[in-house]
Motif scaffolding. Sequence first.
Motif, PDB file in Angstrom:
ATOM      1  N   THR A   2     -63.248   5.503  -6.404  1.00 23.85           N
ATOM      2  CA  THR A   2     -64.616   4.992  -6.565  1.00 23.85           C
ATOM      3  C   THR A   2     -64.814   4.337  -7.926  1.00 23.85           C
ATOM      4  N   GLY A   3     -63.997   4.714  -8.915  1.00 20.01           N
ATOM      5  CA  GLY A   3     -64.081   4.072 -10.219  1.00 20.01           C
ATOM      6  C   GLY A   3     -63.677   2.616 -10.188  1.00 20.01           C
ATOM      7  N   ASN A  29     -67.334  11.401 -10.210  1.00 17.42           N
ATOM      8  CA  ASN A  29     -67.364  10.332 -11.197  1.00 17.42           C
ATOM      9  C   ASN A  29     -68.581   9.468 -10.930  1.00 17.42           C
ATOM     10  N   SER A  88     -66.946   0.440  -9.716  1.00 17.32           N
ATOM     11  CA  SER A  88     -67.741   0.187 -10.916  1.00 17.32           C
ATOM     12  C   SER A  88     -66.991  -0.621 -11.964  1.00 17.32           C
ATOM     13  N   ASN A 112     -71.423   4.587  -8.475  1.00 17.78           N
ATOM     14  CA  ASN A 112     -70.558   3.537  -9.012  1.00 17.78           C
ATOM     15  C   ASN A 112     -71.060   2.144  -8.669  1.00 17.78           C
ATOM     16  N   ARG A 139     -65.918  -3.627  -3.832  1.00 18.29           N
ATOM     17  CA  ARG A 139     -66.209  -4.251  -5.125  1.00 18.29           C
ATOM     18  C   ARG A 139     -66.289  -5.774  -4.991  1.00 18.29           C
ATOM     19  N   GLU A 182     -70.657   9.469  -5.053  1.00 18.67           N
ATOM     20  CA  GLU A 182     -69.836   8.705  -5.991  1.00 18.67           C
ATOM     21  C   GLU A 182     -69.944   7.207  -5.737  1.00 18.67           C
ATOM     22  N   GLY A 190     -69.447   6.837 -12.721  1.00 22.02           N
ATOM     23  CA  GLY A 190     -69.196   5.447 -13.055  1.00 22.02           C
ATOM     24  C   GLY A 190     -69.760   4.984 -14.382  1.00 22.02           C
ATOM     25  N   ASP A 191     -70.575   5.807 -15.030  1.00 23.88           N
ATOM     26  CA  ASP A 191     -71.228   5.420 -16.288  1.00 23.88           C
ATOM     27  C   ASP A 191     -70.735   6.252 -17.464  1.00 23.88           C
TER      28      ASP A 191
END
Length: 366
Positions: free
Chosen positions: A45-46, A324, A49, A157, A128, A153, A326-327
Amino acid sequence: MRVVLAGGGHAHLYTLLRTAELVDRGGEVTLVSDSPYLHYSGMATGVISGLYEPRRYRIDVRGLVERGGGVFVQSRVVRIDAAEKEIVLNGGETVSYDVASVCLGSETPGRGMDALCIKPVENVVEIRNRLLSLVRSRIPRVLVVGGGAAGCEVAANVLALFERVGVRGDVTLTERSEGLLQGAPRRAREHAGAHLRARGAKVLTNTHVVSLTDGVARTREGRELLYDLAVLATGVVPPDVFRTSGLSTGKDGGLLVDEKLRSVDDACLFGGGDCISYRGESLPRFGVFAVRQGPVIYRNLRATLEGGPLVGYRPQRLFLYILNFGDGTGLAVYGPLVWRGRFPWRVKDCIDRGFLERYRLDDADV
């Protein structure tokens, strides 16, 4: 003796790293996978973002098996013939085995809807890309269906991506039950909802989406929600391979295995990860379970080669998982303990990077 690994999932990484040891003991090792890479779920998922580059969250499973003297076959498993000891591939070819293990992952129900599924995890790259395309022409409306760990998540993100590229976006998360993160401690559920709402997301619980068509989500409660991109994160189920193969399965369709992670129908067939039903029960769909099954699968494959005793697997009662957001922040849950902030994400990032480094080839392009 022919040793076949069907699927390059997390539960097979331990064995893939030790392919040479099996070869030295007389094993002819073959890995069958529809991709030469394993996309590591812990960092997936990172990618949405922008915390991680797409290449940073993958492991070269083809390189691992070939480096150890094994063979890689890129194909999809469609059936397992336990009587003939053959694995049937989507092109009709077969791979014979004396001992085998399956780690075929899971999939998100609802394929065919007007949405992208969070599984397989490599879909995060497409999510994305679709988001970046949308922000060029409009204020995107994103709908995330499912309020479990993956859904929370994804929503977080997506919000972090919008902030990074400096655009406004409309993010809605729906969950059919009364709250997010069902099964988690109350504080964890509250933290997840508070974080998403504070970042600007609409969180709709008791909202059961039944159809996604042409940019309109319809709910069982009679609501209509408009979207430009919908993401399905409604939980996962094993692939239908085992049922169609006539093998015993649990209620969810996962391969039914005993305490040795061995099929109850075939003493030469083992399995791990999301695709199994452990003694008739579905284990939590977190990667830590698959990773801890890895050494058991390897030792039992090796024991079968050498004629030694098998070892058992015992699922951990308590386990750590960290969301996570994302920030630069995360939400850690360990049994009843809950911690939200920057430190949990730093711990998660350190664990994930260390895990990938363990399986990185010297010439890997990551």
